[in-house]
Motif scaffolding. Structure first.
Motif, PDB file in Angstrom:
ATOM      1  N   ALA A 137       5.783   4.373  -5.361  1.00  0.00           N
ATOM      2  CA  ALA A 137       5.759   5.405  -4.322  1.00  0.00           C
ATOM      3  C   ALA A 137       6.901   5.131  -3.349  1.00  0.00           C
ATOM      4  CB  ALA A 137       4.416   5.364  -3.575  1.00  0.00           C
ATOM      5  N   SER A 138       7.102   6.044  -2.413  1.00  0.00           N
ATOM      6  CA  SER A 138       8.078   5.836  -1.342  1.00  0.00           C
ATOM      7  C   SER A 138       7.311   5.560  -0.065  1.00  0.00           C
ATOM      8  CB  SER A 138       8.964   7.070  -1.170  1.00  0.00           C
ATOM      9  OG  SER A 138       9.713   7.307  -2.347  1.00  0.00           O
ATOM     10  N   LEU A 139       7.415   4.337   0.413  1.00  0.00           N
ATOM     11  CA  LEU A 139       6.640   3.911   1.578  1.00  0.00           C
ATOM     12  C   LEU A 139       7.542   3.833   2.809  1.00  0.00           C
ATOM     13  CD1 LEU A 139       4.599   0.979  -0.050  1.00  0.00           C
ATOM     14  CD2 LEU A 139       4.127   3.441  -0.081  1.00  0.00           C
ATOM     15  N   PHE A 140       7.095   4.407   3.912  1.00  0.00           N
ATOM     16  CA  PHE A 140       7.853   4.433   5.164  1.00  0.00           C
ATOM     17  C   PHE A 140       7.016   3.746   6.240  1.00  0.00           C
ATOM     18  CE2 PHE A 140       9.123   7.936   2.492  1.00  0.00           C
ATOM     19  CZ  PHE A 140      10.509   7.866   2.537  1.00  0.00           C
ATOM     20  N   PHE A 141       7.496   2.597   6.667  1.00  0.00           N
ATOM     21  CA  PHE A 141       6.737   1.778   7.609  1.00  0.00           C
ATOM     22  C   PHE A 141       7.223   2.022   9.028  1.00  0.00           C
ATOM     23  CE2 PHE A 141       6.450  -0.408   3.545  1.00  0.00           C
ATOM     24  CZ  PHE A 141       5.109  -0.731   3.470  1.00  0.00           C
ATOM     25  N   LYS A 142       6.350   2.517   9.880  1.00  0.00           N
ATOM     26  CA  LYS A 142       6.662   2.740  11.288  1.00  0.00           C
ATOM     27  C   LYS A 142       6.345   1.445  12.037  1.00  0.00           C
ATOM     28  CE  LYS A 142       7.456   5.131  15.100  1.00  0.00           C
ATOM     29  NZ  LYS A 142       8.880   5.323  15.522  1.00  0.00           N
ATOM     30  N   CYS A 143       7.409   0.815  12.537  1.00  0.00           N
ATOM     31  CA  CYS A 143       7.310  -0.587  12.958  1.00  0.00           C
ATOM     32  C   CYS A 143       6.897  -0.752  14.411  1.00  0.00           C
ATOM     33  CB  CYS A 143       8.633  -1.283  12.685  1.00  0.00           C
ATOM     34  SG  CYS A 143       9.009  -1.312  10.927  1.00  0.00           S
ATOM     35  N   ALA A 147      -4.724  -1.499   1.404  1.00  0.00           N
ATOM     36  CA  ALA A 147      -5.406  -0.495   0.582  1.00  0.00           C
ATOM     37  C   ALA A 147      -4.526  -0.024  -0.562  1.00  0.00           C
ATOM     38  CB  ALA A 147      -5.820   0.694   1.455  1.00  0.00           C
ATOM     39  N   ILE A 148      -3.211  -0.004  -0.339  1.00  0.00           N
ATOM     40  CA  ILE A 148      -2.291   0.360  -1.422  1.00  0.00           C
ATOM     41  C   ILE A 148      -2.181  -0.785  -2.419  1.00  0.00           C
ATOM     42  CG2 ILE A 148       0.135   0.848  -1.962  1.00  0.00           C
ATOM     43  CD1 ILE A 148       0.329   2.313   0.715  1.00  0.00           C
ATOM     44  N   GLU A 149      -1.915  -1.983  -1.894  1.00  0.00           N
ATOM     45  CA  GLU A 149      -1.676  -3.130  -2.774  1.00  0.00           C
ATOM     46  C   GLU A 149      -2.903  -3.437  -3.625  1.00  0.00           C
ATOM     47  OE1 GLU A 149       0.802  -7.224  -2.190  1.00  0.00           O
ATOM     48  OE2 GLU A 149      -0.824  -6.910  -0.781  1.00  0.00           O
ATOM     49  N   ALA A 150      -4.088  -3.260  -3.039  1.00  0.00           N
ATOM     50  CA  ALA A 150      -5.320  -3.560  -3.761  1.00  0.00           C
ATOM     51  C   ALA A 150      -5.796  -2.378  -4.613  1.00  0.00           C
ATOM     52  CB  ALA A 150      -6.417  -3.962  -2.766  1.00  0.00           C
ATOM     53  N   GLY A 151      -5.038  -1.287  -4.600  1.00  0.00           N
ATOM     54  CA  GLY A 151      -5.391  -0.149  -5.448  1.00  0.00           C
ATOM     55  C   GLY A 151      -6.555   0.676  -4.929  1.00  0.00           C
ATOM     56  N   GLU A 152      -6.860   0.559  -3.644  1.00  0.00           N
ATOM     57  CA  GLU A 152      -7.959   1.356  -3.084  1.00  0.00           C
ATOM     58  C   GLU A 152      -7.552   2.817  -2.873  1.00  0.00           C
ATOM     59  OE1 GLU A 152     -10.924   0.201  -2.629  1.00  0.00           O
ATOM     60  OE2 GLU A 152     -10.558  -1.938  -2.899  1.00  0.00           O
ATOM     61  N   ILE A 153      -6.249   3.057  -2.772  1.00  0.00           N
ATOM     62  CA  ILE A 153      -5.743   4.416  -2.584  1.00  0.00           C
ATOM     63  C   ILE A 153      -4.674   4.641  -3.632  1.00  0.00           C
ATOM     64  CG2 ILE A 153      -4.583   6.000  -0.999  1.00  0.00           C
ATOM     65  CD1 ILE A 153      -5.520   4.327   1.327  1.00  0.00           C
ATOM     66  N   ASP A 154      -4.714   5.774  -4.312  1.00  0.00           N
ATOM     67  CA  ASP A 154      -3.712   6.081  -5.328  1.00  0.00           C
ATOM     68  C   ASP A 154      -2.533   6.783  -4.660  1.00  0.00           C
ATOM     69  OD1 ASP A 154      -2.202   6.684  -7.500  1.00  0.00           O
ATOM     70  OD2 ASP A 154      -3.706   7.949  -8.487  1.00  0.00           O
ATOM     71  N   VAL A 155      -1.406   6.100  -4.601  1.00  0.00           N
ATOM     72  CA  VAL A 155      -0.244   6.673  -3.911  1.00  0.00           C
ATOM     73  C   VAL A 155       0.899   6.987  -4.879  1.00  0.00           C
ATOM     74  CG1 VAL A 155      -0.750   5.520  -1.716  1.00  0.00           C
ATOM     75  CG2 VAL A 155       0.703   4.366  -3.398  1.00  0.00           C
ATOM     76  N   ARG A 156       0.654   6.835  -6.182  1.00  0.00           N
ATOM     77  CA  ARG A 156       1.776   6.969  -7.114  1.00  0.00           C
ATOM     78  C   ARG A 156       2.500   8.309  -6.980  1.00  0.00           C
ATOM     79  NH1 ARG A 156      -1.428   5.404 -12.357  1.00  0.00           N
ATOM     80  NH2 ARG A 156      -2.989   6.402 -11.004  1.00  0.00           N
ATOM     81  N   GLY A 157       3.790   8.219  -6.815  1.00  0.00           N
ATOM     82  CA  GLY A 157       4.618   9.413  -6.727  1.00  0.00           C
ATOM     83  C   GLY A 157       4.653  10.051  -5.348  1.00  0.00           C
ATOM     84  N   LEU A 158       3.947   9.464  -4.409  1.00  0.00           N
ATOM     85  CA  LEU A 158       3.847  10.089  -3.087  1.00  0.00           C
ATOM     86  C   LEU A 158       4.827   9.483  -2.089  1.00  0.00           C
ATOM     87  CD1 LEU A 158      -0.032  10.357  -2.608  1.00  0.00           C
ATOM     88  CD2 LEU A 158       1.540  12.014  -3.657  1.00  0.00           C
ATOM     89  N   ARG A 159       5.099  10.255  -1.046  1.00  0.00           N
ATOM     90  CA  ARG A 159       5.820   9.763   0.134  1.00  0.00           C
ATOM     91  C   ARG A 159       4.775   9.446   1.200  1.00  0.00           C
ATOM     92  NH1 ARG A 159      11.220  10.932   0.453  1.00  0.00           N
ATOM     93  NH2 ARG A 159      11.160  11.376   2.679  1.00  0.00           N
TER      94      ARG A 159
END
Lengths: 320, 320
Positions: free
Chosen positions: A40-46, A288-300
């Protein structure tokens, strides 16, 4: 002015104008390695790079600067052992008014020192919720200070929402926005901003399984307080308020939970891949992403990294 | 094209155009707390947030993309146990050519894994400088690959200098720019850019007292190789080259040194105040400020934070 029982985009835009110059526009960072791992494309607001090391600077600054001159002159007060205390102290100093901060005995020395450095007037109390509230009530009665609740306050929620405005400007076309849920102030502001400006995007709140009041409340349709929060994510042990729950019901699509090992693993992954110091609470959405609790494949996906205040002598992967 | 024996601003501007889109424009961060402690305005150029976690991505990418198509088609080679190896591997992958990376046996597993993940073809060799050079020479002879030296290469120096272009754009009117010195590639590019665009600003290189070849060479007027580098700042153990020393003589105003305890303390201060993971080498310039080796009071100071690749299981304040 916040007149409706629920905040709206106008409140967040007003907050943005009010706190401009007092808080940072934090960067949005990406990682090829984390994108590859997530598909996925992950955008981290720091927001760990925000003043006082946490998004809390936004809400506290908005609440303090929203006071009238007469109100502000009597000072502001809060009770907190965490990032909100420093944020209120800093905002009061910027406005030139006193900040009365009730902190529990036994608070970590660096947290006390930070509040003192920022000019806060600390009152120590017994480490119970009742003692905190009583001490704050006494100060408010004696001084007339304005009490700034860490999340059950519409100006605080609106201030926190400004992080989402900036995130959406720096990362276009998001499909999904993730934020942790503690008391719910952040997710209230974030979901309000996202649903107003990008209604197609989903908003998912994430919390530790050991402090899952929002998840259980969301499923039940009414607030179920957390009984004995048990999580390393010390910023997320609070129980949601009726006001923040109303915002969650309005603007949040789902609430996910993550395990303690997943939080520690995610925290470490973020340090390694992003080169950022983030506190356990800030790692919860990515967990939640790393542990696969949320399916983010292909998402921004936009992710709020909420804070970076950790004890560097007690890192979870060296002490566990 | 780099035609002069010393690089110039035009080489750095050409590098910037060449690597645009392949490297990040990293943020420049500030800290109220560190400014207060220093009595100065400090602007940190966050190359720890660069791809591969270090400024090395700039120089390696510039060198790889400066090759002709015919040259590049035969691949690129280097020997390195550090950030330059990952930077060359990544740049080669972006250009779609093979990267032959000679790494010493006993290299840290995460470093090997990173180069592999980036598509580098690793050759292990004995952990001596002679074995490294021999292994790289064999590969170059067999493949015709272009050898990309980590610092004794004008395109590498020019690439590193792009960090200073961005820093000066984001932090106007600097009085002083600080960068660490290892082999000298970074300070060569940085000093060239600063002296061309802001001649009034001083440039000071900082290195560990345990690897003070640049300081001693600068004082002597000729290169004095480091004998037995002994410092936690593993990125700064290399000896300066004749080429980088020429740039240091031209554009650097002074070379300061710092102790090992000062490096560790500075690293920790940066983690705490900036919420950034920086490696020991990256903390060296700030160490000179914190330890009082450089008087910065009242100045606007740009500081290159060079990288963030650290072993999170072995932090110096928990293992010492």
């Amino acid at each position: 002015m916040v007149s409706s029982p629920l905040i709206g985009l106008a409140d967040i835009e007003a907050a943005r104008a009010r706190i401009a110059g007092h808080v940072r526009r934090t960067p949005v960072l990406t990682s090829e390695r984390l994108d590859e791992a997530a598909g996925a494309s992950l955008f981290f607001k720091c927001e760990n790079l925000q003043h006082v090391g946490a998004f809390k600077a936004r809400g506290a600054t908005n609440a303090v600067f929203a006071l009238s001159d007469a109100e502000a002159a009597r000072g502001v007060a809060t009770h907190s052992s965490g990032n909100h205390a420093a944020a209120v102290a800093r905002a009061a100093a910027l406005r030139g008014v006193p900040a009365y901060i009730v902190m529990p005995e036994g608070s970590a020395a660096p947290k006390l020192a930070q509040v003192e450095r920022l000019g806060g007037r600390i009152t120590l109390c017994a480490p119970t919720q009742a003692a905190r509230e009583a001490a704050a009530a006494r100060i408010v009665a004696a001084t007339g200070a304005a009490f700034i609740h860490p999340y059950d306050n519409p100006q605080v929620m609106a201030g926190q929402g400004t992080a989402a405005l900036e995130l959406m400007e720096d990362a276009a076309d998001l499909d999904l926005v993730l934020a942790p849920i503690g008391g719910g102030g952040l997710i209230s502001g974030v979901s309000t901003a996202v649903k107003a400006l990008r209604p197609a995007a989903r908003v998912i709140g994430v919390e530790p399984a050991g402090a899952d009041d929002a998840a259980r409340s969301f499923a039940a349709g009414h607030v179920i307080p957390v009984e004995r929060p048990d999580t390393i994510a010390d910023g997320l042990r609070a129980t949601i308020a009726a006001s923040t729950f109303a915002h969650i019901q309005r603007g949040v699509d789902a609430v996910a939970t993550v395990s303690e090992p997943a939080i520690v693993q995610a925290m470490r992954s973020l340090w390694e891949a992003l080169k950022l110091v983030v506190e356990p609470s800030a790692a919860v959405p990515y967990a939640a992403i790393e542990a696969g609790e949320i399916d983010v494949r292909g998402l921004r996906v936009g992710i709020i990294l909420t804070g970076g205040n950790v004890d560097l002598d007690r890192l979870p992967w060296t002490t566990q």
